[in-house]
Scaffold this active site. Structure first.
Site, PDB file in Angstrom:
ATOM      1  N   LYS A 125      46.766 -38.384 -39.553  1.00  0.00           N
ATOM      2  CA  LYS A 125      47.856 -38.415 -38.568  1.00  0.00           C
ATOM      3  C   LYS A 125      48.434 -37.067 -38.162  1.00  0.00           C
ATOM      4  O   LYS A 125      48.453 -36.732 -36.974  1.00  0.00           O
ATOM      5  CB  LYS A 125      48.972 -39.324 -39.067  1.00  0.00           C
ATOM      6  CG  LYS A 125      48.491 -40.752 -39.169  1.00  0.00           C
ATOM      7  CD  LYS A 125      49.493 -41.711 -39.670  1.00  0.00           C
ATOM      8  CE  LYS A 125      48.798 -43.025 -40.003  1.00  0.00           C
ATOM      9  NZ  LYS A 125      47.801 -42.879 -41.115  1.00  0.00           N
TER      10      LYS A 125
ATOM     11  N   ASN B 154      46.094 -52.018 -44.340  1.00  0.00           N
ATOM     12  CA  ASN B 154      44.874 -51.295 -43.950  1.00  0.00           C
ATOM     13  C   ASN B 154      44.449 -51.617 -42.520  1.00  0.00           C
ATOM     14  O   ASN B 154      44.106 -50.713 -41.754  1.00  0.00           O
ATOM     15  CB  ASN B 154      43.732 -51.601 -44.926  1.00  0.00           C
ATOM     16  CG  ASN B 154      44.046 -51.112 -46.331  1.00  0.00           C
ATOM     17  OD1 ASN B 154      45.037 -50.420 -46.536  1.00  0.00           O
ATOM     18  ND2 ASN B 154      43.219 -51.487 -47.300  1.00  0.00           N
TER      19      ASN B 154
ATOM     20  N   SER C  80      59.024  -7.098 -22.226  1.00  0.00           N
ATOM     21  CA  SER C  80      58.951  -6.429 -23.518  1.00  0.00           C
ATOM     22  C   SER C  80      60.345  -5.947 -23.893  1.00  0.00           C
ATOM     23  O   SER C  80      61.125  -5.550 -23.029  1.00  0.00           O
ATOM     24  CB  SER C  80      57.983  -5.247 -23.424  1.00  0.00           C
ATOM     25  OG  SER C  80      58.288  -4.280 -24.412  1.00  0.00           O
TER      26      SER C  80
ATOM     27  N   LYS D 110      57.064  -3.706 -18.434  1.00  0.00           N
ATOM     28  CA  LYS D 110      56.076  -4.735 -18.766  1.00  0.00           C
ATOM     29  C   LYS D 110      56.399  -6.117 -18.227  1.00  0.00           C
ATOM     30  O   LYS D 110      57.543  -6.554 -18.192  1.00  0.00           O
ATOM     31  CB  LYS D 110      55.967  -4.854 -20.290  1.00  0.00           C
ATOM     32  CG  LYS D 110      55.408  -3.606 -20.932  1.00  0.00           C
ATOM     33  CD  LYS D 110      53.914  -3.612 -20.942  1.00  0.00           C
ATOM     34  CE  LYS D 110      53.467  -4.196 -22.258  1.00  0.00           C
ATOM     35  NZ  LYS D 110      52.021  -4.276 -22.311  1.00  0.00           N
TER      36      LYS D 110
ATOM     37  N   ASN E 155      54.334  -9.561 -19.125  1.00  0.00           N
ATOM     38  CA  ASN E 155      53.193  -9.975 -19.941  1.00  0.00           C
ATOM     39  C   ASN E 155      52.773 -11.427 -19.691  1.00  0.00           C
ATOM     40  O   ASN E 155      53.614 -12.291 -19.464  1.00  0.00           O
ATOM     41  CB  ASN E 155      53.533  -9.815 -21.425  1.00  0.00           C
ATOM     42  CG  ASN E 155      53.767  -8.363 -21.802  1.00  0.00           C
ATOM     43  OD1 ASN E 155      53.171  -7.466 -21.220  1.00  0.00           O
ATOM     44  ND2 ASN E 155      54.651  -8.131 -22.750  1.00  0.00           N
TER      45      ASN E 155
ATOM     46  N   GLU F  86      48.219 -16.261 -23.058  1.00  0.00           N
ATOM     47  CA  GLU F  86      47.807 -15.820 -24.401  1.00  0.00           C
ATOM     48  C   GLU F  86      48.082 -16.902 -25.445  1.00  0.00           C
ATOM     49  O   GLU F  86      47.281 -17.138 -26.349  1.00  0.00           O
ATOM     50  CB  GLU F  86      48.535 -14.524 -24.772  1.00  0.00           C
ATOM     51  CG  GLU F  86      48.011 -13.330 -23.967  1.00  0.00           C
ATOM     52  CD  GLU F  86      48.888 -12.091 -24.105  1.00  0.00           C
ATOM     53  OE1 GLU F  86      49.749 -12.037 -25.002  1.00  0.00           O
ATOM     54  OE2 GLU F  86      48.714 -11.163 -23.290  1.00  0.00           O
TER      55      GLU F  86
ATOM     56  N   THR G  34      28.632 -11.367 -14.349  1.00  0.00           N
ATOM     57  CA  THR G  34      27.894 -11.749 -15.554  1.00  0.00           C
ATOM     58  C   THR G  34      28.094 -10.573 -16.508  1.00  0.00           C
ATOM     59  O   THR G  34      28.190  -9.426 -16.058  1.00  0.00           O
ATOM     60  CB  THR G  34      26.381 -11.964 -15.291  1.00  0.00           C
ATOM     61  OG1 THR G  34      25.813 -10.724 -14.870  1.00  0.00           O
ATOM     62  CG2 THR G  34      26.119 -13.013 -14.228  1.00  0.00           C
ATOM     63  N   HIS G  35      28.212 -10.832 -17.762  1.00  0.00           N
ATOM     64  CA  HIS G  35      28.505  -9.780 -18.757  1.00  0.00           C
ATOM     65  C   HIS G  35      29.800  -9.040 -18.413  1.00  0.00           C
ATOM     66  O   HIS G  35      29.954  -7.867 -18.761  1.00  0.00           O
ATOM     67  CB  HIS G  35      27.353  -8.769 -18.859  1.00  0.00           C
ATOM     68  CG  HIS G  35      25.997  -9.398 -18.964  1.00  0.00           C
ATOM     69  ND1 HIS G  35      25.423  -9.735 -20.165  1.00  0.00           N
ATOM     70  CD2 HIS G  35      25.112  -9.785 -18.005  1.00  0.00           C
ATOM     71  CE1 HIS G  35      24.233 -10.293 -19.952  1.00  0.00           C
ATOM     72  NE2 HIS G  35      24.035 -10.338 -18.645  1.00  0.00           N
TER      73      HIS G  35
HETATM   74  N1  ARG Z   1      50.356 -44.849 -44.882  1.00  0.00           N
HETATM   75  C1  ARG Z   1      49.046 -45.407 -44.950  1.00  0.00           C
HETATM   76  C2  ARG Z   1      48.106 -44.664 -44.012  1.00  0.00           C
HETATM   77  O1  ARG Z   1      48.584 -43.980 -43.166  1.00  0.00           O
HETATM   78  C3  ARG Z   1      49.124 -46.824 -44.547  1.00  0.00           C
HETATM   79  C4  ARG Z   1      48.071 -47.677 -45.146  1.00  0.00           C
HETATM   80  C5  ARG Z   1      48.368 -47.856 -46.570  1.00  0.00           C
HETATM   81  N2  ARG Z   1      47.493 -48.774 -47.195  1.00  0.00           N
HETATM   82  C6  ARG Z   1      47.311 -48.761 -48.490  1.00  0.00           C
HETATM   83  N3  ARG Z   1      46.544 -49.634 -48.980  1.00  0.00           N
HETATM   84  N4  ARG Z   1      47.922 -47.909 -49.276  1.00  0.00           N
HETATM   85  O2  ARG Z   1      46.911 -44.737 -44.109  1.00  0.00           O
END
Ligand code: ARG
Length: 458
Positions: free
Chosen positions: A325, A110, A277, A283, A285, A290, A155-156
């Site tokens: 993540k 953790n 295109s 064209k 583009n 975009e 503006t606008h």
């Molecule tokens: N893969 C977990 C995460 O990204 C890692 C931490 C996991 N800890 C746990 N007590 N299961 O958060």
């Protein structure tokens, strides 16, 4: 299946559960941070006499060899491991045996994952900041070259008053400068080390948290172990800042698309940054612009996803947080790629100064200045506004700009007009009279450009 637990289980994890739970597919990106954190942790364990100097040496050598082998491709990070932490630890034990088993003393995954993610985000903040700086350098170059490139300000999306290209780009300079400021703020606020918080309640080992924090370049250790393992505020702040960068890019992209259109023709996007295109041979583009505009949506999405993921989580660590993540990585990659592509597109874009200037002349952008001329000659502003309104109507009928009318035609509308009206409403005068700081007048603009360059040199 290599996992760091199992002692209290009597059955193997179901294969699909294992895969559902695993994060290795995406957290393998954190291998450097995981190794860096483990180096600092083991150095601290040795300093505190919790492991021996020899054990620490073995751990460091082992971690370095893992890093080298991942990088030279001899060691593959596969889903045989649950996450990057298991991968590094299992390989370390394979390589150095019992000393490797001591690495995790006084640590939990953790605080480990909290650290890895912080180290990763911290270095990405620096990278995004460096890209923003590069972009600002391109913008300031274009500003310097165009202090007297007149164009309509809108503006606008209706022509309003004349400005210069330098002034228009200067607006984006300010936006991206503030984006850099946000990078610094987030960095300074998040730069505290969670390592040593354990699973949630610290540890009973005599860890030196100041030491690991300073080894890893943090301002200091975090001050509450429960918060440390469950804080993802800085991820949310970063996603929010990335969203703001994308919002700025998207506005700029939108303008580039409009300016590059056949109707406007203010700019020409370079061939290398345009696409064709498959059916319409004529064209060219503005796909890059975009795509930048379009990709803004997914960065916003990742911000909203993270806010939603975090909103119902009780203290302290919960597995929900593993969801921090993929979205964050994608938001970072997307923003960096958009910044890179977009700044190159702007850097190579051609400005059609003659078209911009003609557009400013033809759009009654000097109507306010014509009204001000009357005011200076004794007409109350509200009356002047009405007179110029009527003048514009006549000009539209005749297909002329205000300064293309003859003095006689002007005097038919108001006898107050004299020969000096033409000087008073020329584009040059209209811009040049705007000399307060922040306005487009050349002298004011040059002063601002000077300050922009000083800021970039700091
Ligand atoms: N893969 C977990 C995460 O990204 C890692 C931490 C996991 N800890 C746990 N007590 N299961 O958060």
């Amino acid at each position: 299946m290599a996992q760091l637990w199992g002692g209290r289980f009597t059955k193997e994890t179901d294969r699909n559960v294992y895969l559902f739970n695993a994060s290795i597919d995406f957290d393998k990106r954190l291998y450097l941070q995981d190794i860096e954190g483990s180096m600092a942790h083991s150095a601290m364990l040795a300093k505190q006499g919790i492991i021996t100097a020899e054990e620490k040496e073995a751990i460091h050598k082992g971690l370095q060899s893992i890093k080298a082998d991942v990088e030279n491709g001899t060691l593959e990070i596969t889903d045989k491991y649950e996450d990057i932490h298991s991968f590094v630890e299992a390989n370390l034990i394979d390589r150095i045996g019992d000393a490797g088993k001591k690495l995790h003393t006084g640590r939990s995954r953790n605080d480990q994952v909290a650290l890895d993610m912080k180290l990763y985000v911290r270095s990405e903040i620096k990278e995004v900041d460096a890209l923003l700086k590069q972009f600002l350098e391109i913008l300031v170059r274009i500003m310097e070259e165009n202090v007297d490139t007149y164009m309509p300000g809108f503006t606008h999306l209706q022509k309003a008053q004349p400005v210069t290209l330098a002034h228009h780009f200067g607006a984006y300079f300010e936006m991206f400068r503030r984006d850099r400021g946000r990078m610094t703020d987030i960095y300074n606020r998040m730069n505290y080390c969670p390592l040593g918080s354990g699973a949630l309640a610290g540890t009973t080992y005599p860890l030196d948290r100041e030491f690991t924090a300073s080894e890893l370049g943090f301002t200091g250790p975090t001050l509450n172990s429960m918060d440390s393992v469950s804080d993802r505020d800085y991820v949310i702040e970063f996603l929010s800042a990335l969203s703001t960068i994308m919002m700025h890019l998207s506005r700029f992209a939108e303008e580039s698309i409009i300016w590059n259109s056949n109707e406007y023709g203010f700019v020409e996007i370079d061939d290398a940054y345009s696409t064709g295109s498959s059916i319409m041979p004529q064209k060219k583009n503005p796909d890059i612009a975009e795509l930048v505009r379009g990709k803004t949506g997914r960065v916003y999405g990742h911000l909203m996803a993270m806010l939603t993921t975090m909103k119902g989580i009780p203290l302290a660590y919960n597995k929900d947080m593993q969801e921090d993540k993929e979205g964050t990585f994608d938001a970072i990659d997307t923003t960096k790629e958009c910044l890179t592509m977009f700044m190159q597109m702007v850097d190579t874009m051609k400005f059609r100064k003659d078209v911009m200037e003609r557009s400013a002349m033809k759009g009654f952008t000097n109507a306010t200045d014509a009204a001000d001329y009357l005011v200076k000659n004794g007409v109350p502003f509200r009356d002047a506004h009405g007179i110029i309104g009527r003048l514009v109507l006549v000009c539209i009928e005749k297909g002329k700009a205000i300064d293309e009318m003859s003095l006689k035609e002007l005097q038919e509308i108001s006898p107050v007009f004299k020969e000096d009206i033409f000087e008073a409403v020329s584009l040059e005068t209209c811009v040049e009279k705007r000399l307060t700081i922040g306005a487009p007048g050349i002298a004011a603009m040059k002063q601002v450009i000077g300050e922009c360059k000083k800021y970039l040199a700091e």
